[in-house]
Every structure is written in structure tokens, then in C-alpha cells.
Scaffold this motif. Structure first.
Motif, PDB file in Angstrom:
ATOM      1  N   VAL A 155       0.738  -1.115   0.142  1.00 33.17           N
ATOM      2  CA  VAL A 155       0.081  -0.055   0.002  1.00 33.17           C
ATOM      3  C   VAL A 155       0.879   1.128   0.201  1.00 33.17           C
ATOM      4  CG1 VAL A 155      -1.606   1.399   1.305  1.00 33.17           C
ATOM      5  CG2 VAL A 155      -2.031  -0.896   0.881  1.00 33.17           C
ATOM      6  N   ALA A 156       2.067   1.162   0.605  1.00 35.88           N
ATOM      7  CA  ALA A 156       2.852   2.342   0.859  1.00 35.88           C
ATOM      8  C   ALA A 156       3.281   2.610  -0.844  1.00 35.88           C
ATOM      9  CB  ALA A 156       3.955   2.316   1.668  1.00 35.88           C
ATOM     10  N   HIS A 157       3.646   1.348  -1.544  1.00 42.67           N
ATOM     11  CA  HIS A 157       3.963   1.695  -2.736  1.00 42.67           C
ATOM     12  C   HIS A 157       3.069   2.397  -3.686  1.00 42.67           C
ATOM     13  CE1 HIS A 157       6.139   0.915  -6.561  1.00 42.67           C
ATOM     14  NE2 HIS A 157       5.141   0.323  -7.079  1.00 42.67           N
ATOM     15  N   TRP A 158       1.737   1.706  -3.453  1.00 44.92           N
ATOM     16  CA  TRP A 158       0.523   2.285  -4.311  1.00 44.92           C
ATOM     17  C   TRP A 158       0.432   3.780  -4.309  1.00 44.92           C
ATOM     18  CZ3 TRP A 158      -4.322  -1.134  -2.523  1.00 44.92           C
ATOM     19  CH2 TRP A 158      -3.729  -2.276  -2.577  1.00 44.92           C
ATOM     20  N   VAL A 159       0.439   4.202  -2.850  1.00 44.50           N
ATOM     21  CA  VAL A 159       0.184   5.630  -2.499  1.00 44.50           C
ATOM     22  C   VAL A 159       1.580   6.607  -2.661  1.00 44.50           C
ATOM     23  CG1 VAL A 159      -0.439   7.187  -0.762  1.00 44.50           C
ATOM     24  CG2 VAL A 159      -1.632   4.949  -0.973  1.00 44.50           C
ATOM     25  N   TRP A 160       2.478   6.231  -2.426  1.00 45.19           N
ATOM     26  CA  TRP A 160       3.826   6.943  -2.394  1.00 45.19           C
ATOM     27  C   TRP A 160       5.041   6.453  -3.253  1.00 45.19           C
ATOM     28  CZ3 TRP A 160       3.443   6.320   3.392  1.00 45.19           C
ATOM     29  CH2 TRP A 160       2.678   7.459   4.135  1.00 45.19           C
ATOM     30  N   GLY A 161       5.086   5.332  -3.708  1.00 43.05           N
ATOM     31  CA  GLY A 161       6.137   4.755  -4.184  1.00 43.05           C
ATOM     32  C   GLY A 161       6.213   4.599  -6.010  1.00 43.05           C
ATOM     33  N   GLY A 162       4.989   5.291  -6.399  1.00 43.62           N
ATOM     34  CA  GLY A 162       4.938   5.448  -8.057  1.00 43.62           C
ATOM     35  C   GLY A 162       4.057   4.202  -8.502  1.00 43.62           C
ATOM     36  N   GLY A 163       3.104   3.817  -7.402  1.00 43.44           N
ATOM     37  CA  GLY A 163       2.120   2.799  -7.511  1.00 43.44           C
ATOM     38  C   GLY A 163       0.863   3.387  -8.217  1.00 43.44           C
ATOM     39  N   TRP A 164      -0.164   2.385  -8.314  1.00 44.90           N
ATOM     40  CA  TRP A 164      -1.336   2.928  -9.303  1.00 44.90           C
ATOM     41  C   TRP A 164      -2.135   3.917  -8.769  1.00 44.90           C
ATOM     42  CZ3 TRP A 164      -6.764   2.063  -7.995  1.00 44.90           C
ATOM     43  CH2 TRP A 164      -7.017   1.183  -6.870  1.00 44.90           C
ATOM     44  N   LEU A 165      -2.250   4.058  -7.455  1.00 45.99           N
ATOM     45  CA  LEU A 165      -2.832   4.937  -6.621  1.00 45.99           C
ATOM     46  C   LEU A 165      -2.453   6.416  -6.972  1.00 45.99           C
ATOM     47  CD1 LEU A 165      -4.505   3.579  -3.423  1.00 45.99           C
ATOM     48  CD2 LEU A 165      -5.466   4.097  -5.461  1.00 45.99           C
ATOM     49  N   MET A 166      -0.986   6.522  -7.062  1.00 44.43           N
ATOM     50  CA  MET A 166      -0.113   7.547  -7.057  1.00 44.43           C
ATOM     51  C   MET A 166      -0.303   8.108  -8.518  1.00 44.43           C
ATOM     52  SD  MET A 166       3.762   8.427  -5.994  1.00 44.43           S
ATOM     53  CE  MET A 166       4.330  10.042  -5.864  1.00 44.43           C
ATOM     54  N   LYS A 167      -0.262   6.981  -9.563  1.00 42.25           N
ATOM     55  CA  LYS A 167      -0.314   7.293 -11.059  1.00 42.25           C
ATOM     56  C   LYS A 167      -1.937   7.994 -11.312  1.00 42.25           C
ATOM     57  CE  LYS A 167       2.988   4.059 -12.502  1.00 42.25           C
ATOM     58  NZ  LYS A 167       3.328   2.621 -12.950  1.00 42.25           N
ATOM     59  N   LYS A 168      -2.945   7.365 -10.482  1.00 38.62           N
ATOM     60  CA  LYS A 168      -4.309   7.754 -10.662  1.00 38.62           C
ATOM     61  C   LYS A 168      -4.477   9.319 -10.176  1.00 38.62           C
ATOM     62  CE  LYS A 168      -8.811   6.114 -10.358  1.00 38.62           C
ATOM     63  NZ  LYS A 168      -9.015   5.851 -11.765  1.00 38.62           N
ATOM     64  N   GLY A 169      -3.905   9.850  -9.390  1.00 36.07           N
ATOM     65  CA  GLY A 169      -3.711  11.244  -8.711  1.00 36.07           C
ATOM     66  C   GLY A 169      -4.116  11.183  -7.278  1.00 36.07           C
ATOM     67  N   VAL A 170      -4.427  10.122  -6.697  1.00 38.12           N
ATOM     68  CA  VAL A 170      -4.791  10.238  -5.112  1.00 38.12           C
ATOM     69  C   VAL A 170      -3.669  11.072  -4.355  1.00 38.12           C
ATOM     70  CG1 VAL A 170      -5.370   8.907  -3.095  1.00 38.12           C
ATOM     71  CG2 VAL A 170      -5.927   8.110  -5.439  1.00 38.12           C
ATOM     72  N   ILE A 171      -4.360  11.940  -3.678  1.00 34.09           N
ATOM     73  CA  ILE A 171      -3.173  12.916  -2.895  1.00 34.09           C
ATOM     74  C   ILE A 171      -3.472  12.451  -1.396  1.00 34.09           C
ATOM     75  CG2 ILE A 171      -2.892  15.098  -1.772  1.00 34.09           C
ATOM     76  CD1 ILE A 171      -4.364  16.286  -4.361  1.00 34.09           C
ATOM     77  N   ASP A 172      -2.219  11.990  -0.995  1.00 38.18           N
ATOM     78  CA  ASP A 172      -2.136  11.486   0.403  1.00 38.18           C
ATOM     79  C   ASP A 172      -0.697  11.912   0.941  1.00 38.18           C
ATOM     80  OD1 ASP A 172      -2.009  10.388   2.898  1.00 38.18           O
ATOM     81  OD2 ASP A 172      -2.168   8.398   2.311  1.00 38.18           O
ATOM     82  N   PHE A 173      -0.734  13.215   1.295  1.00 37.15           N
ATOM     83  CA  PHE A 173       0.310  13.985   1.544  1.00 37.15           C
ATOM     84  C   PHE A 173       1.170  13.157   2.805  1.00 37.15           C
ATOM     85  CE2 PHE A 173       3.545  17.112   3.644  1.00 37.15           C
ATOM     86  CZ  PHE A 173       3.986  17.338   2.379  1.00 37.15           C
ATOM     87  N   ALA A 174       0.608  12.650   3.771  1.00 35.71           N
ATOM     88  CA  ALA A 174       1.396  11.950   4.905  1.00 35.71           C
ATOM     89  C   ALA A 174       0.853  11.013   5.296  1.00 35.71           C
ATOM     90  CB  ALA A 174       1.940  13.025   5.849  1.00 35.71           C
ATOM     91  N   GLY A 175      -0.122  10.220   4.909  1.00 34.47           N
ATOM     92  CA  GLY A 175      -0.554   9.294   5.421  1.00 34.47           C
ATOM     93  C   GLY A 175      -1.999   8.736   5.841  1.00 34.47           C
ATOM     94  N   GLY A 176      -2.968   9.579   5.138  1.00 36.71           N
ATOM     95  CA  GLY A 176      -4.301   9.189   5.653  1.00 36.71           C
ATOM     96  C   GLY A 176      -4.775   8.076   4.955  1.00 36.71           C
TER      97      GLY A 176
END
Length: 443
Positions: A155-176
Motif C-alpha cells: 500500500v505504501a508503494h501504491w500511494v507514495w512509491g509510484g504505484g497505481w494510486l499515485m499514478k491515478k492522482g490520489v493525494i495523500d501527503f503524509a498517510g491518511g
């Protein structure tokens, strides 16, 4: 948190000592949050479970550090494979030189790895509050090792490490999503498997030490400035905005919770103040680089009121979330993440604007995808892990141990030594204090 930004050799960034110092100090602040969480949770349980609650947080410092070193950092931040997981080049933190930098930030990769490690440590520790009084320490240790591997690192990769959620544009600055929704959903999955405490909804289960709770909340509040502002990685204007937004939202949430509590139950409680502050910290975590200071007030008040109402749902739906991890962390994370889609100004750390700033509903929809995908994945996988552990070794302590107290059975210790207590219930007076001899001296 942005992934590494690689540049050509001619444009390669140089070490920035100021940013490095900022990131290392932020890492230390986030590390302090885990002992702070231990006191926060430890004070909320009954005295017979206080040490076990402390240990369920502290053991995460040991287990997760070793897993992060072995493969966690590599799985979360080394490249991308299908949007789901990172690579294997950094297993054992190998092939990283002391002067290798994390993209254009001017900070060493090791500094970034240390900062992210502290997030990985506190996330499974957050789950422990939902399971107070009733789980085997060894089973809990096995669970967090497996959970970090198959839930947190991906999940850390999805959100912050270039994973699919990050590519989709999900904003999670510090861990919500990656931290709070993830942990809260995991807590829900596990408690649905292991069941309720003996005496749930029947016996009083009041906090044994409100001073512990307030101390823990204060340490969490203090460390959270590293958690949020440090996530900018560089010491700049965005980090400053994040810092002030964190303070504002936390204060607003505490007030919101207390007002709700006063209207609903007739009292302003210290537990409510501490819980409201934590709810505000949780909610501002994903949105702190997206909203204005006035927006931070809105985030805080909304989270404080909604989380205060949500903690009572366990009685309505009959699930035993011992210390309200679901009601505060999962619900607070959802609130903070979704409010980005409404309150993002487009003028802080991201260009995205929310509905109230003319941005339309697109970002709100994107945020909802991030929220509910992490929530669903974590609930299901956590429940499966808990069931597997329960079948193999048993997750819960026997009922008689739960009733008599888990501290002595699991740790051969108790939080307080009452050996000096006499049969009258009063502690024996030290020599020269309150005795006839002392009165003669005073005379």
C-alpha cells in the motif's frame, strides 16, 4: 510524498545539509510517536493490561525495523512493477552509498529510508489498540510481521512509491490512506475474526491512567509535526504551511470533539480532549498540503465531531474496537482524505483544486477510489491473516487469563508494584514520614 526524481548527471543535485538535517530530525520526531502511542493506549486500558499494551507498540520498533531493512524499503520504493509493488535492488539496503541522493531533494536515500521506516513502524502499532486485553503477544508479533509484508509495504508503494494510486492522482501527503485508513481497516478485519472482550458492554472498562493518556497524546501531537511537515522532505514554504495547518486542525478537532461531548453527554472529559486531538491529527495528515489554514479549521472541526460520533458505532453494531481505532483512525482518515476533494485550494503543495475552489468533482472521485480501495484491501487481507494465525496457533489468550490479567501471563510483570500496600489499603509510610518519630523531630 513524491517518489525519487532522477536527473541527468549534468544536472545531478548536490547534498543539501539543511534539508538532510530537517529530514533526520523529522524522522526522530516520528519515531517518538510510537512510544507516545504506547502511553496513549496504555493509559486507556485497565491496569491488568497496561504493560501488554505498551509492548504491543514497542515490539513494532524491533520487528518492522528488521523487515524494512531486509525488504520493506525495496518493496515500497525501488521502482515499480505493475503498479502494485517495488523492486528488489535495495534488499538489505544494499547498493546504496552514503552519498546517493533521493532525487532532487538533496537528501541521502538513507535519510529518506529512515524517515519512511518510522511510518512503517507506527502503522501496525496503531492496530493494537483495537485488540486490547485479549491477544497472545507471540500471535500479535507474527501478525504484524505478515501484515507489514502483504499489506503495508504494497500500500505504501501504491500511494507514495509510484504505484497505481499515485499514478491515478490520489493525494495523500503524509498517510491518511497508507497509514490511518490502512490501520483502522486492519483493526476492523481482525476484531471481526477474534471477537469481543469478556464482559464487553457489561463490565466497566475505564482507562486506568488518564495522565498516561494525556502524556501519550501530547507526545503524538509533538511528533506529528515531523510526521506531516517532514513529509515535504525539504525545509521550505510548503513544510511551513503543513506545520501550521497541523496545529490548527488539531486544535479545532479537540474543540469540536469536546463540544459534541458536552452536548451529547454533558461533560468535557480529558479523554475526549486527547481523542479529539488525535482525530484532528489523523484527518489533517492527508490534506495538510492541500488546504488553507481556514480549511484546516474546517477539517479539524468536521473530523472531531464525526469521529466523536463514530466511536459509539461499536455498541450499535456490536464489534469490540477496544480503544476506538476504527472510529478515530479509519473514520478520521476517510474524512481527511475525502475533504481534499472539497477544500483543496490548488495553491499550497499541489495544483489540484477541490469543489469549493472551482475544481469540480473529479478529485473527490479520485480520493474516494484511494480511500475505499485501501480500506477494502486492508480489511479483507487482515481478516484472512488473523484467521490463519488463529487456526495455526490461536490468536486469543484463554478466557481465564483475560479475566485475571494479561500482563502477568504474557510478560511475567505488572505495571505497578503494590507489594508495599498493607491490609488497610494504605501504602506503608517511609521511615521518618508521618510516624511518631518524625513528629518528635518536628516538635
Amino acid at each position: 510524498m513524491a517518489p525519487a526524481i532522477f536527473t541527468l548527471a549534468a544536472d545531478a543535485p548536490k547534498l543539501d545539509s539543511g534539508n538532510t538535517a530537517f529530514l533526520l530530525l523529522s524522522s526522530a520526531l516520528v519515531m517518538l510517536m510510537t512510544p507516545g502511542l504506547a502511553f496513549f493506549y496504555g493509559g486507556m486500558v485497565r491496569v491488568k493490561s497496561a504493560l501488554n499494551m505498551l509492548m504491543m507498540s514497542f515490539i513494532s520498533l524491533g520487528i518492522i525495523t528488521l523487515l524494512w531493512t531486509g525488504y520493506g524499503f525495496s518493496f515500497a520504493f525501488d521502482g515499480d512493477h505493475g503498479g502494485f509493488i517495488g523492486g528488489t535492488d535495495w534488499l538489505g539496503l544494499r547498493d546504496i552509498a552514503p552519498d546517493d541522493l533521493w532525487g532532487a531533494t538533496g537528501t541521502p536515500i538513507f535519510a529518506f529510508a529512515a524517515f519512511q521506516l518510522m511510518f512503517a513502524i507506527i502503522t501496525p502499532a496503531l492496530i493494537s489498540g483495537a485488540l486490547a486485553d485479549r491477544v497472545k503477544f507471540v500471535a500479535w508479533s507474527v501478525f504484524i510481521a505478515l501484515w507489514a509484508t502483504v499489506v503495508y509495504f504494497p500500500v505504501a508503494h501504491w500511494v507514495w512509491g509510484g504505484g497505481w494510486l499515485m499514478k491515478k492522482g490520489v493525494i495523500d501527503f503524509a498517510g491518511g490512506t497508507a497509514v490511518h485508513i490502512n490501520a483502522g481497516a486492519a483493526a476492523l478485519g481482525v476484531i471481526l475474526v477474534i471477537g469481543k472482550r469478556v464482559g464487553f458492554k457489561r463490565d466497566p472498562m475505564r482507562p486506568h491512567s488518564m495522565p498516561w493518556v494525556m502524556l501519550g497524546a501530547g507526545l503524538l501531537w509533538f511528533g506529528w509535526f515531523g510526521f506531516n511537515a517532514g513529509s515535504e522532505i525539504t525545509a521550505d514554504g510548503v513544510a511551513s504551511t503543513v506545520f501550521i495547518n497541523t496545529q490548527i486542525a488539531t486544535a479545532a478537532a479537540m474543540i469540536g470533539w469536546l463540544l459534541y461531548e458536552r452536548i451529547r453527554h454533558g461533560s468535557f472529559t480529558t479523554l475526549g480532549a486527547a481523542s479529539g486531538a488525535v482525530a484532528g491529527l489523523v484527518a489533517i495528515t492527508p490534506s495538510c498540503a492541500s488546504v488553507s489554514p481556514l480549511g484546516a479549521i474546517a477539517v479539524g472541526v468536521i473530523a472531531g465531531v464525526i469521529c466523536a460520533a463514530a466511536v459509539g458505532l461499536k455498541y450499535r453494531f456490536n464489534y469490540d474496537d477496544s480503544l476506538d481505532v476504527v472510529g478515530v483512525h479509519m473514520v478520521g482518515g476517510i474524512v481527511g482524505s475525502l475533504l481534499i476533494g472539497l477544500l483543496a485550494t490548488g495553491g499550497v503543495g499541489q495544483d489540484v483544486k477541490g469543489v469549493f475552489y472551482g475544481g469540480g468533482w473529479h478529485q473527490f472521485g479520485v480520493q474516494a477510489v484511494g480511500v475505499f480501495s485501501v480500506l477494502g484491501y486492508s480489511v479483507v487481507v487482515s481478516a484472512i491473516l488473523a484467521k490463519a494465525i488463529d487456526l495455526v496457533m490461536g490468536f486469543r489468550v484463554p478466557e481465564e487469563i483475560e479475566v485475571s490479567g494479561i500482563d502477568q501471563a504474557e510478560h511475567a510483570e505488572t505495571a505497578y508494584d503494590f507489594s508495599g500496600i498493607g491490609s488497610t489499603g494504605h501504602a506503608a509510610a517511609p521511615a521518618g514520614v508521618g510516624t511518631a518519630a518524625s513528629k518528635k523531630v518536628d516538635a
